[in-house]
Design an enzyme around this catalytic site. Structure first.
Site, PDB file in Angstrom:
ATOM      1  N   ALA C 258     -18.980  17.763 -14.262  1.00  0.00           N
ATOM      2  CA  ALA C 258     -18.311  18.460 -15.362  1.00  0.00           C
ATOM      3  C   ALA C 258     -19.221  18.648 -16.575  1.00  0.00           C
ATOM      4  O   ALA C 258     -20.359  18.171 -16.601  1.00  0.00           O
ATOM      5  CB  ALA C 258     -17.060  17.678 -15.761  1.00  0.00           C
ATOM      6  N   HIS C 259     -18.692  19.307 -17.575  1.00  0.00           N
ATOM      7  CA  HIS C 259     -19.424  19.627 -18.794  1.00  0.00           C
ATOM      8  C   HIS C 259     -19.891  18.358 -19.506  1.00  0.00           C
ATOM      9  O   HIS C 259     -19.194  17.360 -19.548  1.00  0.00           O
ATOM     10  CB  HIS C 259     -18.560  20.465 -19.732  1.00  0.00           C
ATOM     11  N   ASN C 260     -21.072  18.427 -20.045  1.00  0.00           N
ATOM     12  CA  ASN C 260     -21.663  17.369 -20.891  1.00  0.00           C
ATOM     13  C   ASN C 260     -22.098  16.132 -20.112  1.00  0.00           C
ATOM     14  O   ASN C 260     -22.607  15.180 -20.718  1.00  0.00           O
ATOM     15  CB  ASN C 260     -20.698  16.891 -21.994  1.00  0.00           C
TER      16      ASN C 260
END
Lengths: 363, 363, 363
Positions: C258-260
């Site tokens: 996922a993001h980050n």
């Protein structure tokens, strides 16, 4: 692109202070920010990072001493993540899809393409398709015969929209997502082992060697407004009626929604969630990553399922659940604590047995 | 397209009554059916829906009083879902893929395309590929060098068939599926932590910093007849020998079948199932959604694994399993019931300890 | 292509014996090997298979009596799987992608394509993209504006590389993988139910009907050298900073990052792993199939998580974990054993209660 602090504050409906004509080109975490960045420091925990970075302006928690933090300008965000939403919308250039229809695209003569739509290279659009105004369709997308896509859609590279799928306005579809594949629906000539153990919870009569006969998917998929669908996610078409996803649902990467499922509005499903056939999901249901829901169940409004939960029976509205099989979140946590102490409990019972055996002898 | 009740009954091998010349254009759920629909009411539970809908004809449970239900014609289905299979096959128009080879397709001169095959826009077919008769290949599909696809295949948009993959007759492949990606097979110069804890079940010697060296996949994938593969599902090629999927297997969306796996015939895997490397699966094995199977295991014929089951050791033929780690379904349900009562059991043991402590003092 | 035993042994840095000029065209499992195959028999367990097959040469365990096994030549592999790595690299022809840029590819005039790169049919390369030397890019791939791909990349059919993604050298990307889709990041106007139960672990105040507001992903994805990404796997772009995957990571099919998220170096994630937003993963972390990791957690260096583990809290370096929720592997196994005995334990406690009740009466 440069934005003034004033413009950003106005877009966010937020208060600002200092040199409102100062401009920034983007946003950054405080410690990594340069002089052209708006530092994102929405809680006091970020103050230290601000000191290390080089930002002249920041998005700050309400009441922050912006001058004391060495800034020339500041915007105040009472609810930080909400401000992030507005800010990121302002600064997102969006994907580069050239206006008009790329010469390589194969668009059926009977398709209707909305005004201002942009269609990328190697896109295929089938007979009778209707695409809304200002839709942006990236390269390699296919939209099969009879599908309808609302206004302002963004459909990213290689997404697959199946025949007769109907999608509302402002749809965002990440790369590789598949809407309208056939459902996995099969039947055996005689009762199958699966049908049997659903009744007996495990025991079976004589096992028969049987093959599967296909039930074709005659239904389609209907998706509401403001839905987002993640990369490589899949929503299957219904058998007779349509699979339905309500307005405002946000669905992450690699999620599977099976045939005949009905999802209410404003649900949020994290990555790798799987919802089996004919299950109904209420409004505002939130599922963490890798949650699974069995077939033919009902999950009520506002249910929240923690990551990895496997829902094997219906869940009433408003409940928070966790675990495999799913239980109320408090119950699940209590059960797990007891399980961690179980090896010790077993020892204690063994000791009791010894003591009692001695007591009985003495008795 | 219109179908008479007589034609539908004949196609299903089912009995019919009433006006057999009545025609319908499609099927619908009873309450949503219009006068041109065949209502699907295969159990008495649907009688009420029939009254609310507008169908003149229905597919009914055996012995239903069709005239009392206000119908003009009826077909009787002793096994409802089996009738659905026949009916849906009759009514499924299938995807629109124009006959012949689309001018945009890139087909290698050495490929052999079967008679009556239809190949859509932007398809790429490599050197030496053999495609069976009447195969339908939708847009954006790639079939790499040396692959062989049997007769009557339907390969949907953007599916990827790798080099030297061999697939039998009547293959159905949903959009985005990938057959023949390389397996995830890596080795470290010295024994890795994973190899170590497999032996010790958890404890490790000094941890070494090591990188992974790739083992290339020289094998391919062999798929039998009558196999269906779901959207974005993946079957990896073998390391030396081929990965094998037997006749009649039905594999749902987002399923992962790793390198060297051998799957028997007539298996059914629901969405998001993962089968790790070199595991062998028997015939007629059914796995619910999100089931996982470890590497180098054996799952016997006719095993049924409930949704979310994680199979960490081999499973004998005929067993129904559930849970993480997998246990016999009855055992798993019994364990879970006991776990729900565990916090109360711990209290009862604490009370016993108190009572006994008192008895000992009295003693 | 034919290889002499001498050349293979040299490539592996291994000792060989017998007729070193003998040639083979490929490798095979011992029992299935023909006279042109190098049989792979790296442990004595394969001796019997050698007798059944027709190989004249084999890759053998150290000290094997190759002449007694009826072979004309042999190579000795002290660490079998490591030899497999070298051998398979030698024998892998790799995918057929013609040199140069296919005439159908749409390559932006501002893109820079490295020397010796091969770009297949229907590839789309955006503005400002930089592709390294000798990169091989198969059909239907899209590489969006501003992305940078290192030297010697192999990007397979239909993979999607998003805008401004930066990838190091020797990247291998299986078909359908998506790097740089937007993250699933949303916020509600007021505190959401999810935020609430994270604090209370299950209980909620009055439930509000709220919709989700999108947080756009302004960050990108940065991937190190020597990374491999499986079929249909997804790595999302970061919100403000970039999502990061370190050097040497090997990521299997259908994995979601996922993001980050920040992943260290030399990690290995098996299929269907999901890592939620903003979580940090150390170096050399190994995750079995279907492992899940919650958001905003930290997983230390050298952690190993068995198949199906759900990590809901941070894990210290060096730990082997298993289960849902994750526990130390030994603890998890001990808990499960106790759970299997729990129904019997409950009976024993009931018997104790009866005995004590009688003792109390006697007292």
């Amino acid at each position: 692109m440069r934005h003034t602090i004033r413009d950003i504050a106005t877009a966010l409906g937020a208060e600002a202070a200092g040199d409102l004509d100062l401009t920034v080109t983007g946003a950054a975490e405080p410690a990594m920010a340069g002089s052209d960045h708006l530092a994102l420091a929405m809680s006091p925990a970020y103050a230290e990072g601000l000191a290390r970075g080089g930002a002249r302006a920041a998005l700050l928690w309400p009441g922050a001493d912006w001058q004391g933090l060495g800034l020339k300008a500041a915007i105040f965000a009472p609810r930080g993540r909400l401000a992030m939403a507005g800010l990121s919308r302002l600064m997102d250039a969006g994907p580069a899809i050239a206006a008009g229809i790329h010469t390589s695209a194969v668009v059926d003569a009977t398709a209707r393409i909305g005004e201002g739509a942009a269609i990328g290279p190697f896109v295929v659009i089938g007979a009778g398709v209707v695409i809304g105004a200002r839709a942006r369709i990236a390269s390699h997308v296919s939209i099969a015969e009879g599908a309808m896509i609302g206004d302002d859609a963004l459909i990213c590279q290689g997404a697959r929209i199946g025949a007769r799928v109907v999608i509302g306005a402002r749809f965002i579809c990440q790369p590789g997502a598949v809407v309208g594949a056939d459902g996995l629906s099969f039947v055996t000539p005689e009762k199958s082992g699966v049908e049997e153990i659903r009744e007996t919870l495990g025991t079976r009569d004589a096992i028969r060697a049987q093959s599967w006969t296909r039930i074709h998917s005659l239904g389609s998929v209907v998706i509401g407004d403001d839905v987002e669908l993640g990369a490589n996610a899949c929503i299957d078409r219904g058998t007779i009626r349509d699979t339905v996803v309500g307005d405002g649902c946000k669905i992450d990467n690699l999620v599977h929604i099976a045939h005949n499922v009905e999802v209410g509005r404003d649900c949020l499903f994290a990555a790798l969630v799987g919802i089996a056939g004919s299950t109904r999901i209420g409004d505002r249901v939130v599922m963490g990553g890798q949650v699974g829901v069995g077939d033919n169940l009902f999950v009520g409004d506002d249910v929240i399922a923690g990551g990895g939960t496997k829902i094997l029976t219906s869940v009433p509205a408003g409940r928070a659940v966790l675990g495999y099989p799913a239980a109320k979140m408090e119950t699940s946590i209590e059960m797990h604590k007891a399980l961690r102490r179980l090896p010790r409990l077993a020892q204690r019972v063994a000791e009791l047995e010894k003591v009692i055996s001695k007591l009985q002898q003495n008795d």
